[in-house]
Design an enzyme around this catalytic site. Structure first.
Site, PDB file in Angstrom:
ATOM      1  N   GLU A   3      46.711  18.586   5.793  1.00 33.66           N
ATOM      2  CA  GLU A   3      45.539  18.048   6.480  1.00 33.66           C
ATOM      3  C   GLU A   3      44.896  19.138   7.343  1.00 33.66           C
ATOM      4  O   GLU A   3      45.587  19.983   7.902  1.00 33.66           O
ATOM      5  CB  GLU A   3      45.976  16.874   7.364  1.00 33.66           C
ATOM      6  CG  GLU A   3      44.859  16.239   8.169  1.00 33.66           C
ATOM      7  CD  GLU A   3      45.349  15.162   9.132  1.00 33.66           C
ATOM      8  OE1 GLU A   3      44.552  14.304   9.506  1.00 33.66           O
ATOM      9  OE2 GLU A   3      46.551  15.207   9.510  1.00 33.66           O
ATOM     10  N   LYS A  13      39.104   9.986   5.593  1.00 35.25           N
ATOM     11  CA  LYS A  13      40.233   9.310   6.237  1.00 35.25           C
ATOM     12  C   LYS A  13      39.813   7.970   6.835  1.00 35.25           C
ATOM     13  O   LYS A  13      38.917   7.893   7.668  1.00 35.25           O
ATOM     14  CB  LYS A  13      40.789  10.224   7.332  1.00 35.25           C
ATOM     15  CG  LYS A  13      42.093   9.761   7.973  1.00 35.25           C
ATOM     16  CD  LYS A  13      42.540  10.813   8.989  1.00 35.25           C
ATOM     17  CE  LYS A  13      43.883  10.499   9.624  1.00 35.25           C
ATOM     18  NZ  LYS A  13      44.260  11.556  10.598  1.00 35.25           N
ATOM     19  N   CYS A  51      47.418  11.505   6.318  1.00 32.87           N
ATOM     20  CA  CYS A  51      48.249  11.379   7.508  1.00 32.87           C
ATOM     21  C   CYS A  51      48.427   9.947   8.026  1.00 32.87           C
ATOM     22  O   CYS A  51      49.230   9.193   7.519  1.00 32.87           O
ATOM     23  CB  CYS A  51      47.698  12.310   8.600  1.00 32.87           C
ATOM     24  SG  CYS A  51      48.924  12.782   9.859  1.00 32.87           S
TER      25      CYS A  51
END
Length: 257
Positions: free
Chosen positions: A44, A110, A144
């Site tokens: 990331e 995300k 994540c």
């Protein structure tokens, strides 16, 4: 003939707020890949570190990195994936880019911004899952904090591979290990996580634990060092498990709001 996907997981330190150095650094690591792979996965925010001040980075860096990824994918004849701060439409997103060798690109923004660090104040959240058909595999990329949300990652699309790129810190690394395994088991798919190592400029320490789990949750690869980790996925393993244990047939139906 078996459908195989060979993947290189690049677990490394990241230079803080320095896209040019990071591109050069990761190019060197990728150049060192001396075997044929189909996909290269980076952590990331691999060009900057997990920054909450993306406005301090030149807004053009996102497209520079996309161009760089296209060059790498073409030269290595492998897809490359990883997330970066990306400026578009007057806002930043934590955007995962997946670039194929022919230059075709996909992106996933995300969904779950990390409120504990204030990510929701610096980045707009994404709204859509992305499914990528590549080398005979249906791939679902995530970032994540998405790992903590099983409804969002639920395998309603019959994907074969779920992968997460991350900057997941040492104090919560047990959760990372446990949730990667859980996502593989509940979704009856391969699950991969690619984390970073080292310490960032905020003082957070990262210890890697990049790993791959098979559709039954067996760990087939793991690393806690600065290195490139190789994994080989066999699609026939997915079919074998799903034919024998038809758990996905009993999935709950739901609608995300």
């Amino acid at each position: 003939m078996a459908t195989i996907l060979d993947i290189a997981l690049v677990q490394s330190e990241i230079f803080w707020h320095n896209p040019e150095n990071n591109r050069r650094h990761f190019a060197s690591l990728i150049d060192g890949i001396d075997k044929k792979v189909d996909l290269i996965v980076l952590p990331e925010t691999f060009t900057t570190g997990f920054t909450m001040t993306p406005s301090e980075i030149d807004p053009s860096e996102g497209n520079r990195t996309l161009t760089w990824m296209k060059e790498v994918a073409r030269e290595k004849r492998a897809a490359i994936a990883g997330s970066i701060p990306f400026f578009e439409g007057g806002k930043y997103t934590n955007r995962l880019l997946f670039v194929e060798p022919d230059g075709k690109s996909h992106h996933y923004d995300k969904r779950h911004t990390f409120t504990l660090a204030g990510e929701h104040r610096s980045y707009a959240r994404g709204e859509s899952k992305v499914l990528i058909e590549y080398c005979g595999f249906r791939i679902c990329p995530m970032i994540c904090y998405d790992l903590r949300f099983p409804v969002w990652t639920r395998n309603t699309e019959d994907y074969d591979l779920l992968f997460f790129v991350a900057n997941w810190p040492k104090p919560r690394i047990d959760a990372w290990d446990t949730l990667l395994k859980a996502r593989a088991i509940e979704n009856m798919a391969y699950c991969i996580g690619v984390n970073r190592v080292g310490t960032d400029d905020n003082g957070y320490e990262y210890v890697g634990h990049s790993a791959c789990y098979d559709p039954l949750g067996h760990r087939v690869a793991f690393s806690d060092r600065d290195e490139v980790l190789y994994v080989k996925l066999d699609k026939s393993r997915i079919k074998e498990v799903r034919d024998q244990l038809r758990f996905l047939d009993d999935r709950d139906e739901f609608i995300l709001q």
